[in-house]
Design a protein around this motif. Sequence first.
Motif, short mmCIF file in Angstrom:
data_model
loop_
_atom_site.label_atom_id
_atom_site.label_comp_id
_atom_site.label_asym_id
_atom_site.label_seq_id
_atom_site.Cartn_x
_atom_site.Cartn_y
_atom_site.Cartn_z
N PRO A 194 0.84 -1.21 0.00
CA PRO A 194 0.00 0.00 0.00
C PRO A 194 0.86 1.25 0.00
CG PRO A 194 0.07 -1.00 2.19
CD PRO A 194 0.76 -1.95 1.27
N ASP A 195 0.25 2.39 -0.24
CA ASP A 195 1.01 3.62 -0.42
C ASP A 195 1.76 4.05 0.84
OD1 ASP A 195 0.30 3.79 -3.03
OD2 ASP A 195 -1.24 5.33 -2.77
N HIS A 196 1.29 3.65 2.02
CA HIS A 196 1.96 4.09 3.24
C HIS A 196 3.19 3.25 3.57
CE1 HIS A 196 -0.75 0.88 4.78
NE2 HIS A 196 0.26 0.63 5.59
N ALA A 197 3.44 2.19 2.80
CA ALA A 197 4.54 1.27 3.10
C ALA A 197 5.90 1.93 2.88
CB ALA A 197 4.43 0.03 2.23
N MET A 198 6.84 1.61 3.75
CA MET A 198 8.20 2.13 3.65
C MET A 198 9.17 0.97 3.88
SD MET A 198 9.91 5.38 5.61
CE MET A 198 8.78 5.08 6.93
N PRO A 199 9.45 0.13 2.87
CA PRO A 199 10.32 -1.03 3.05
C PRO A 199 11.73 -0.63 3.50
CG PRO A 199 9.10 -1.19 0.98
CD PRO A 199 8.89 0.19 1.50
N ASN A 200 12.35 -1.52 4.27
CA ASN A 200 13.70 -1.32 4.83
C ASN A 200 14.58 -2.45 4.28
OD1 ASN A 200 15.96 -1.64 6.66
ND2 ASN A 200 14.88 -0.40 8.16
N LEU A 201 15.63 -2.08 3.55
CA LEU A 201 16.48 -3.07 2.86
C LEU A 201 17.71 -3.40 3.69
CD1 LEU A 201 16.99 -4.78 0.32
CD2 LEU A 201 18.11 -2.78 -0.69
N MET A 202 18.10 -4.68 3.66
CA MET A 202 19.29 -5.13 4.38
C MET A 202 20.06 -6.11 3.50
SD MET A 202 16.46 -6.87 4.98
CE MET A 202 15.83 -8.52 5.20
N LEU A 203 21.32 -6.38 3.87
CA LEU A 203 22.15 -7.33 3.14
C LEU A 203 22.25 -8.65 3.90
CD1 LEU A 203 24.06 -7.87 0.73
CD2 LEU A 203 25.93 -7.00 2.15
#
Length: 693
Positions: free
Chosen positions: A340-349
């Motif tokens: 959804p538009d409010h999502a803010m994914p957080n990327l990691m290695l």
Amino acid sequence: MKKSLLAVSISVLLASCVSIPDKATEDGQVNDQVEITAALGEQESRLTCNSKKGSELCDLRIFHIMTEAFVDGDPATGFGDGYGTSHHHGDLVGVTQSLDYIKASGFNAIWLTPIFHSAPMADQNVWADKLDATGYFASNFFAIDPRFGSMDDARTLVEEAHSRGLYVFFDGVFGHFKNNANNYPSPSGLTLSEGGKPQAGVGREAIYPEDLDFFKEVATYWIKELKIDGWRLDQAYQVPVAFWPELRTAVEEASQAVTYENDLGETVHPLGYMVGEIWNDAGYIAETGYGTEEAPALHSAFDFPVRTAVVQTFGSDKEGNHGRPATHLANAMAKSVNYPDHAMPNLMLSTHDVPRFGNLLKRARLADYGSEDYWARHRAAMSFMAAYSGPLTWLYNDEIGARTEGFSQPVSGDTCAMRGLCDDHVGRISGQTEVSELSQDEAGLRHYFNQLMQLRDQHPSLSKGARTHIYSDNRIYIDRKDLDDDHVLYLVNVSPEDVLLRIHGSAIGSEGSLTDLMDGTVIAVEQDVYSVRLQGLESRFLNIEAATEVQTDSGQVSTITDDMARCDIPDATGAGPLGKDMWIRGSYRGGNNFMATPDSQKFRFKGDNLYQVVVNEPVSTAFSFKFASSGWSPEMAVKGSAPVQLGVIQDMAPASGYGTESSVVIPEPGEYVYSFRIDPDGRSGSMYIGRCQ
């Protein structure tokens, strides 16, 4: 994050290009050349990182610490035993002593694995002792485990971090706890339930809504008491999604009720950030973590789908799947359409639950420890993350290319647990924060990482900007990032071979020079063409000095007349040449992560070796899939496990085993036909996915 659906649907396709055979370059070396004449698709496949709380969340650069394994700062504390290969004497004092190193490396936040008291039970065994050191089955959620330190140690840590401009996140385990946890009531007298499902032999799951008020008190207590900036949420799917809005609201209100002074002397509120761990595909993360636009739950969750693509492309996953093309990255990024538009994914290695990236390189025989390829693959993966809109998380010492000494292949059975070499905890090595003890290569990688983090500071389009996917093939990946008047072109070569790119200015929206943001090199345009050389595994960040609109192809796939594109062919008699039923098996909602065989995804034999099923896709989505029988023989996907090009007939080939699936982006709701025609050999053929007219 808001997406342009058409752009998402075609961003996985190749840009218009001409591949030119090997040709000598100016220095006499032979390189492949690729000419990129236009981006295929519309702009803004992913808009500015969504943060109603401000830009701080989008630019979080979190240093993730496994507390018991990290640094021994107080000889009087420590567990002395645990899972993994560290000294097991990590403590809060050790973290505080490391804050200068963390800040100087380029991070602006820390996340500690759980530090609450895991009180031993009278009958627990050695494995429970080791589990206590992780903190993930706590007894008293309102007390610091004395083996990590004291409340004063925790308070000092938070205050010292804030004085350096570092945010502090605690680990919130709100879905399970140790069996003796009901003996430790909250300050207001609340106690935990006793009837939850057993967990890990020492604990049980929480019951909602029965335990909701208890964990609301946990979530707000530490914000009020220590002024922490929020929570990393362990196994967030264990909390029913309907209860996350209430927990999130409690955290946000508590954060607004207190203040502290930051490194700039400003009086600020704690961030109130919450990021969920849901190790699954994008659809499941959206369903169990983000909720819907009408009922938003968490605003951030770890981006496991993109993380998987990153390690499979630049290195390897723990199963040894590697060598995926650059289109694999584009396809994974396109799956944000599920959110959804409010999502803010957080990327990691890496995480504390998987082998280090360096160990995965060795396992897949891609690079020996300390070789040039070892460092180059780390740099390439780091660069991709640096160009990602949204928060980032790094497991401690990934910034120096750390790995577990002597470990490359997985170890099984009791040996793995006793030696601390199981895949889910082998990355928990002792922390390294003494700069003087780093090798030249380790220090060099840390310096490169620091440069990348400075780029994110100086060029907000990288962490917050709109992403336009320009081009990807088997080797080259190109994005343009835009925020206000900041325009950056990111390029990376995922292969070891050099490539010379001839990029038309209209394809990237540029009519002036390009300036390399890492070394200052200026690339001039000649008759609307830039010549950009990428060495093997090299990445570049190029500032677009005179930005224009990106020129695209028509973006429309020509209509085909083959029966594979028809949606009205009647069923034929029998099961066809395969002699068995086939399904679309995948990560779509209702697909149970490839394990389900719903009738709505079951192919019907149409005659002439053709199998089809028309699927009503109710929402825009993206997922991975195979065409397979219930017994997984045969299983097929696009040849080379390439992504689907909607409306195009593509070659189909056997796709046996994990990591060989293809992916498809459905840009808008409607009926779509899934077709494949099997060759006489019963193993290969052609396939098609397109919208019914």
